[in-house]
Scaffold this motif. Structure first.
Motif, short mmCIF file in Angstrom:
data_model
loop_
_atom_site.label_atom_id
_atom_site.label_comp_id
_atom_site.label_asym_id
_atom_site.label_seq_id
_atom_site.Cartn_x
_atom_site.Cartn_y
_atom_site.Cartn_z
N PHE A 164 58.88 39.93 76.83
CA PHE A 164 58.39 40.51 78.09
C PHE A 164 56.86 40.48 78.22
O PHE A 164 56.32 40.96 79.21
N ASP A 165 56.18 39.92 77.21
CA ASP A 165 54.72 39.95 77.17
C ASP A 165 54.21 41.38 77.23
O ASP A 165 53.33 41.72 78.04
N LYS A 166 54.78 42.21 76.38
CA LYS A 166 54.42 43.62 76.32
C LYS A 166 54.16 44.00 74.87
O LYS A 166 54.62 43.34 73.93
N SER A 167 53.45 45.10 74.67
CA SER A 167 53.16 45.58 73.32
C SER A 167 54.37 46.35 72.78
O SER A 167 55.24 46.80 73.54
N PRO A 168 54.44 46.53 71.45
CA PRO A 168 55.50 47.36 70.88
C PRO A 168 55.53 48.75 71.48
O PRO A 168 56.61 49.31 71.72
N ALA A 169 54.36 49.33 71.75
CA ALA A 169 54.30 50.67 72.35
C ALA A 169 54.95 50.66 73.74
O ALA A 169 55.70 51.58 74.10
N GLN A 170 54.67 49.63 74.51
CA GLN A 170 55.26 49.55 75.86
C GLN A 170 56.78 49.40 75.78
O GLN A 170 57.50 49.95 76.61
N ILE A 171 57.27 48.66 74.80
CA ILE A 171 58.72 48.51 74.63
C ILE A 171 59.34 49.87 74.31
O ILE A 171 60.39 50.24 74.86
N MET A 172 58.69 50.66 73.45
CA MET A 172 59.24 51.97 73.08
C MET A 172 59.22 52.94 74.25
O MET A 172 60.17 53.71 74.44
N ILE A 173 58.16 52.89 75.05
CA ILE A 173 58.11 53.76 76.22
C ILE A 173 59.17 53.36 77.22
O ILE A 173 59.84 54.21 77.82
N ARG A 174 59.35 52.05 77.39
CA ARG A 174 60.38 51.58 78.33
C ARG A 174 61.77 52.00 77.86
O ARG A 174 62.62 52.40 78.67
#
Length: 229
Positions: A164-174
């Protein structure tokens, strides 16, 4: 307990936002359990924060035994009735603590558990507690949704981040959002605070969510849900 009520209150006073646009939460600390102590703690927090009311007050942890827990809840209900707080709830309560409180409420003790706040992330999903909260129409808040940064190198997060071109933190928040939680990521770094908001332009698939269903039970800090009667 965090020694930041005064600073937060001053920031609210100094900013251009109307108070109604800000959601201010505080907690009853473990050492203030019991009816009288909780009443004093609420009054002190209002003074420290320079507030007429809080949007939410949580009991921080199920310490002190049954009498103290229910006494603290009674003080919260009275504060809510007096307009000193709008919503009330608990943090770190195990199912046995929740059922104890719900039985007290059902017997005429008053109030409603509006919010349950817990450490929640893919390595600590607390499915039984979450199911209990949802069955009782309690909003589920996730503190430490980033697991204190201890899981950022997990391969599943890196793979989904690349997808998704996202950071690990963004994946966890999502993940937290799609689980129906209210995630509370913490950062003092402006760039990361900005990054934490950029989670509404993608969606994890059913398969992605299944990959994040680790089945682990790995608190990064304390776990009063199981440690106290």
């Amino acid at each position: 307990m965090y020694r930041n009520e005064k600073g937060c209150g001053q920031a609210i006073y100094n900013c251009a936002l109307d108070r109604s646009q800000i959601f201010f939460t505080t907690k009853i600390p473990p050492e203030a359990m019991g009816y009288e102590r909780t009443r004093r703690a609420i009054a002190k927090s209002l003074r420290e924060g320079g507030q007429e009311y809080f949007d939410l007050i949580l009991i921080h942890a199920p310490y002190g035994g049954k009498e103290a827990r229910l006494g603290s809840w009674r003080a919260l209900v009275e504060a809510q009735q007096a307009g000193k707080v709008r919503s009330i709830g608990v943090s770190n309560y195990g199912i046995h603590h929740l059922e104890e409180l719900q039985a007290y409420i059902d017997a005429g003790g008053g109030g409603k558990i509006d919010v349950g706040q817990y450490e929640l992330h893919p390595w600590l999903a607390r499915r039984e507690i979450v199911a209990w909260l949802r069955a009782h129409h309690v909003v589920v808040e996730a503190y430490s949704p980033l697991a204190h940064g201890t899981r950022m190198n997990e391969s599943v997060l890196k793979q989904l981040g690349a997808k998704f071109d996202k950071s690990p933190a963004q994946i966890m928040i999502r993940w937290s959002l799609q689980m129906g939680f209210v995630p509370l990521p913490k950062s003092v770094t402006p760039s990361r605070i900005g990054e934490n908001k950029e989670v509404f332009d993608f969606e994890l698939s059913v398969e992605d969510m299944q990959r994040l269903d680790t089945g682990d039970y790995a608190p990064t800090d304390w776990d009063p849900t199981v440690d106290y009667d």
